[in-house]
Structure formats: C-alpha cells, structure tokens
Design a protein around this motif. Sequence first.
Motif, mmCIF file in Angstrom:
data_model
loop_
_atom_site.group_PDB
_atom_site.id
_atom_site.type_symbol
_atom_site.label_atom_id
_atom_site.label_comp_id
_atom_site.label_asym_id
_atom_site.label_seq_id
_atom_site.Cartn_x
_atom_site.Cartn_y
_atom_site.Cartn_z
ATOM 1 N N VAL A 61 0.862 -1.184 0.000
ATOM 2 C CA VAL A 61 0.000 0.000 0.000
ATOM 3 C C VAL A 61 0.899 1.235 0.000
ATOM 4 O O VAL A 61 1.881 1.296 0.738
ATOM 5 N N CYS A 62 0.560 2.203 -0.851
ATOM 6 C CA CYS A 62 1.419 3.380 -0.953
ATOM 7 C C CYS A 62 0.573 4.618 -1.213
ATOM 8 O O CYS A 62 -0.362 4.574 -2.013
ATOM 9 N N ASP A 63 0.903 5.702 -0.534
ATOM 10 C CA ASP A 63 0.131 6.926 -0.789
ATOM 11 C C ASP A 63 0.832 7.862 -1.771
ATOM 12 O O ASP A 63 0.383 8.979 -1.996
ATOM 13 N N LYS A 64 1.915 7.388 -2.397
ATOM 14 C CA LYS A 64 2.643 8.222 -3.355
ATOM 15 C C LYS A 64 2.174 7.970 -4.790
ATOM 16 O O LYS A 64 1.503 6.968 -5.058
ATOM 17 N N HIS A 65 2.598 8.864 -5.682
ATOM 18 C CA HIS A 65 2.146 8.790 -7.076
ATOM 19 C C HIS A 65 3.317 8.662 -8.057
ATOM 20 O O HIS A 65 3.222 9.124 -9.181
ATOM 21 N N CYS A 66 4.408 8.070 -7.630
ATOM 22 C CA CYS A 66 5.586 7.978 -8.505
ATOM 23 C C CYS A 66 5.178 7.407 -9.870
ATOM 24 O O CYS A 66 4.584 6.326 -9.928
ATOM 25 N N HIS A 67 5.520 8.115 -10.918
ATOM 26 C CA HIS A 67 5.020 7.738 -12.240
ATOM 27 C C HIS A 67 5.560 6.416 -12.734
ATOM 28 O O HIS A 67 5.003 5.801 -13.631
ATOM 29 N N TYR A 68 6.703 6.006 -12.169
ATOM 30 C CA TYR A 68 7.363 4.803 -12.690
ATOM 31 C C TYR A 68 6.932 3.527 -11.976
ATOM 32 O O TYR A 68 7.236 2.437 -12.433
ATOM 33 N N CYS A 69 6.221 3.630 -10.860
ATOM 34 C CA CYS A 69 6.082 2.471 -9.969
ATOM 35 C C CYS A 69 4.674 1.880 -9.966
ATOM 36 O O CYS A 69 3.675 2.599 -9.840
ATOM 37 N N GLY A 70 4.604 0.562 -10.060
ATOM 38 C CA GLY A 70 3.322 -0.146 -10.094
ATOM 39 C C GLY A 70 2.546 -0.078 -8.783
ATOM 40 O O GLY A 70 1.356 -0.378 -8.756
ATOM 41 N N LEU A 71 3.188 0.320 -7.702
ATOM 42 C CA LEU A 71 2.482 0.406 -6.418
ATOM 43 C C LEU A 71 1.877 1.779 -6.170
ATOM 44 O O LEU A 71 1.269 2.020 -5.125
ATOM 45 N N ARG A 72 2.030 2.692 -7.116
ATOM 46 C CA ARG A 72 1.529 4.055 -6.931
ATOM 47 C C ARG A 72 0.042 4.031 -6.537
ATOM 48 O O ARG A 72 -0.731 3.186 -7.003
ATOM 49 N N ALA A 73 -0.338 4.982 -5.699
ATOM 50 C CA ALA A 73 -1.685 4.987 -5.128
ATOM 51 C C ALA A 73 -2.803 4.884 -6.171
ATOM 52 O O ALA A 73 -3.780 4.158 -5.964
ATOM 53 N N SER A 107 8.458 -1.399 2.238
ATOM 54 C CA SER A 107 7.024 -1.261 1.940
ATOM 55 C C SER A 107 6.809 -0.054 1.043
ATOM 56 O O SER A 107 7.719 0.761 0.832
ATOM 57 N N GLY A 108 5.577 0.062 0.546
ATOM 58 C CA GLY A 108 5.179 1.328 -0.029
ATOM 59 C C GLY A 108 5.184 2.369 1.087
ATOM 60 O O GLY A 108 5.381 2.022 2.267
ATOM 61 N N ASP A 109 4.979 3.622 0.760
ATOM 62 C CA ASP A 109 4.902 4.641 1.820
ATOM 63 C C ASP A 109 3.528 4.489 2.477
ATOM 64 O O ASP A 109 2.539 5.074 2.019
ATOM 65 N N ASP A 110 3.479 3.659 3.504
ATOM 66 C CA ASP A 110 2.216 3.225 4.104
ATOM 67 C C ASP A 110 2.187 3.646 5.572
ATOM 68 O O ASP A 110 2.713 2.945 6.443
ATOM 69 N N LEU A 171 8.707 13.110 -12.049
ATOM 70 C CA LEU A 171 8.412 11.676 -11.949
ATOM 71 C C LEU A 171 7.810 11.290 -10.603
ATOM 72 O O LEU A 171 7.185 10.258 -10.475
ATOM 73 N N ARG A 172 8.047 12.125 -9.601
ATOM 74 C CA ARG A 172 7.449 11.837 -8.290
ATOM 75 C C ARG A 172 6.314 12.815 -7.988
ATOM 76 O O ARG A 172 6.016 13.112 -6.839
ATOM 77 N N GLN A 173 5.697 13.255 -9.047
ATOM 78 C CA GLN A 173 4.490 14.087 -9.001
ATOM 79 C C GLN A 173 4.534 15.206 -7.950
ATOM 80 O O GLN A 173 3.800 15.175 -6.967
HETATM 81 FE FE1 SF4 Z 1 6.953 5.565 -5.069
HETATM 82 FE FE2 SF4 Z 1 8.016 3.733 -3.334
HETATM 83 FE FE3 SF4 Z 1 5.362 4.163 -3.452
HETATM 84 FE FE4 SF4 Z 1 6.542 2.966 -5.473
HETATM 85 S S1 SF4 Z 1 6.405 2.167 -3.404
HETATM 86 S S2 SF4 Z 1 4.974 4.613 -5.605
HETATM 87 S S3 SF4 Z 1 8.546 4.010 -5.508
HETATM 88 S S4 SF4 Z 1 6.930 5.666 -2.858
#
Ligand code: SF4
Length: 372
Positions: A61-73, A107-110, A171-173
């Motif tokens: 679980v992640c509250d970030k929106h990094c454009h490159y990452c599949g775990l983005r919120a 983890s994601g930023d959870d 890339l990190r919105q």
């Molecule tokens: Fe960004 Fe890390 Fe969340 Fe992926 S897991 S969207 S890299 S903060």
Amino acid sequence: MCPGHVSGTKMRGDMRLRDSTIIDYLRGNADDRLFAMADSLTRQVHGSEVFLRAIIEFSNVCDKHCHYCGLRAPNQDVSRYRLSPEAILQAAEAAALMGAGTIVLQSGDDISYTAATIGGLIREIKQRHPVAVTLSLGDRDLGDYAFWRRCGADRCLLKLESTDAFLYKRLRQGEYFAARLHRLEALRALGYEVGSGVIAGLPGTTLLHALRDIHFLTQLNLDMLAVGPFVPHPQTPMRDAAPGSVGLSQRITALLRLLNPHANIPATSALDALRPGSRGQALRRGCNVLMPSLTPEEHRKDYSIYPGKNDQGLDIAGSLALAVDTIIEHSLLPSNARGDAKRRPHAHQSATRSAPGHHPHGPSQCGQVLAD
Ligand code: SF4
Ligand code: SAH
C-alpha cells in the motif's frame, strides 16, 4: 563539469577518473576493462563473500504517485496487502533461521503502520535474532526514524531515484528532491548506515545524467549504493516508455564501485526483470550483496513495483536457495554475516560535497546531450 575536464573525484590510491573516461565507459566502449577493474577492486576490498540480505516486503500500500512504480496509489489494478506484525515477525524469523544476516523491512509509503508498530517490530527482531535491520520505508517523518534508531534499527535505504531535481519533481508528481536529500542526510546524522541510488535509464535521461548521478552519489559518501534499470510498468503513466538498459545499469554500478570501494553494493532484482541472469552477472561486475525476497509466498507477486519482480513462483526457502546458488555459480561465497559498512580509510568527498541544485555536475553548467 563537462566531459573532457578532469574530475575532482578520486579513486582508491592515486588514480583519478576523468569525466571523459567515465563517459567512454558509460558508452560501453571498454566494458571488459571496466567490469574486470570493478570485480578486482570488489574482491580486494570485500573478498569473495556476498552478503545475503533478506527483504520482507510487508505492505504494497502506498500513498505516493511515482510515475514509474506499479504500487503508486492511483493504480487500482493491484491487489493490495498488509502483513500483520505477527506475520512480519514470522517472516523475519524464517529469514534469520535460514541464515540471513540482515533483515530489510520494505514497503510502499504506508503510514498505517505507526511509529510504535514499526518500533515494536524492530525491537522484537533485534531481541530474537543476531541480525542487522535495514529500513526501506520511504518518506516517513524524521521523528519516526529517530525513534526507530533508538529501537535498534541499523540502516536505512532511501534512493534519490534521479539526481536531476526537475526530473525528480516530474516523476514523483510534485515532490522535492531537496526534501529527499535532506532526509537522507538527516538519517546519517541519526546514526544510521545510509544507502541510496538511482534508477538507471529513466526516460529523458542521457549519459550526462548518469555522469552526474555517479558524482553526486559518490560525493554523499554512502555506506550502500543501489542502481537498477528502469522497467516500464503497464499500469503506470510510463507504460509506453522505453526500458532502461541492463548494460548501462551495470556500468553505472561498476563506476560507482571504482569510486566507492568500501560501499556495500547489491546486485538489484530489476536487472533480472529485464535480462534473466544479469543480476548474478553483476556480482562479478562490482556488486557484493544479494537481496532475495523473503516476503510470504502468497503476497510476493503482488509487490509488483515493476513487471518481473518476485514472479519466480518460489517459496521463501526456494528464494533464498536461488540466491545462494546464484552466488556459488559465480564462484563466490554466500555469507550470513551482517555485512556492516566498512569505513573508508580516507573519506575523500567531504571537501567537495554539494548543496542540492548547486553541485558542479548540474545541467545548468553542462546542458548538452551526449547520447540516449
Ligand atoms: Fe513511489 Fe516507493 Fe510508493 Fe513505489 S512504493 S509509488 S517508488 S513511494
Ligand atoms: N516506498 C519506498 C520503498 C519501496 S520502492 C521508496 O519509494 O523509497 C523501492 C524502489 O523500487 C524505489 O526506490 C525505486 O528505485 C524502485 N522502483 C520503483 N519502480 C521502478 C521501476 N519501474 N523500475 C525500476 N525500479 C523501480
């Protein structure tokens, strides 16, 4: 500083690497020589041992929106999971019993895991097992990190992803590179061993970005350095971008090894995602650490930062066994030691450390594009 100028960055001994030489290496003009030098220096400083760090990816679980990452919120197509504290402790126990000298909690930023919960986990793991604990939890409060240090956490990994502040923000919105860098420096001041790194071959980057990443990371005098190639994820805004290259990622890593002989450097799993076998190969190209995922099997494939991550279909014993086999296959020795940072005999960077946005290899001073 532009290619052709003599760089102030010094290698071990009296050698210097000119920017023009670094660019030549980055172009792949002398791979055999570069990789042989990186391997030889790695063996000279770190011997034949490769440290096993078990990574437990306890929440996707992640509250970030990094454009490159599949775990983005915003990605709704990922099946989200959170391990309970008991499940995390069980995974840590299994990893320690199987011989991992370091447990990496990632983890994601959870933020649903409170400082107290994470702190309790660190204390338990450290009381029960003779392991080092590394945190890779993203942009948590520095107060939390200070508390976790007091609970016994040893190391932190916080990748800068790119040392280009504009690219970072895009890339990190909207996030700030300066804030990430400040957090990294503050973690060191808290007494952690600190690691960072970049994603190699992000869209829009050139060899000059790689050159600057190499200098910037070296100037930070880090205990750990991690570089992996960009792997496009189909459920992100960067789905159609060209992937990074294994070769470039390995070259950046090898150059970082030459400039940072004492750092611990993992062979990253993103290499294998692009070209199976290239992670093992990197152990002979400057790397001295392997980080098998020991996330419980039922969740491992959902930690889908990029395609190809964690999809070998192995149980945790199988995942560790594969890492051990990979090390042996390259005539190296799997080690269950903690693998603490080796301190440098001469820290050569302090005089040249740069403020964010003002380092001597920034685009403001050298904006030309050499190659894609
Ligand atoms: Fe960004 Fe890390 Fe969340 Fe992926 S897991 S969207 S890299 S903060
Ligand atoms: N949330 C934490 C830790 C988990 S992300 C953080 O962001 O710091 C772990 C790493 O995965 C990131 O640091 C990034 O370097 C890498 N990563 C994410 N998406 C990637 C991609 N598409 N290709 C290659 N590496 C990626």
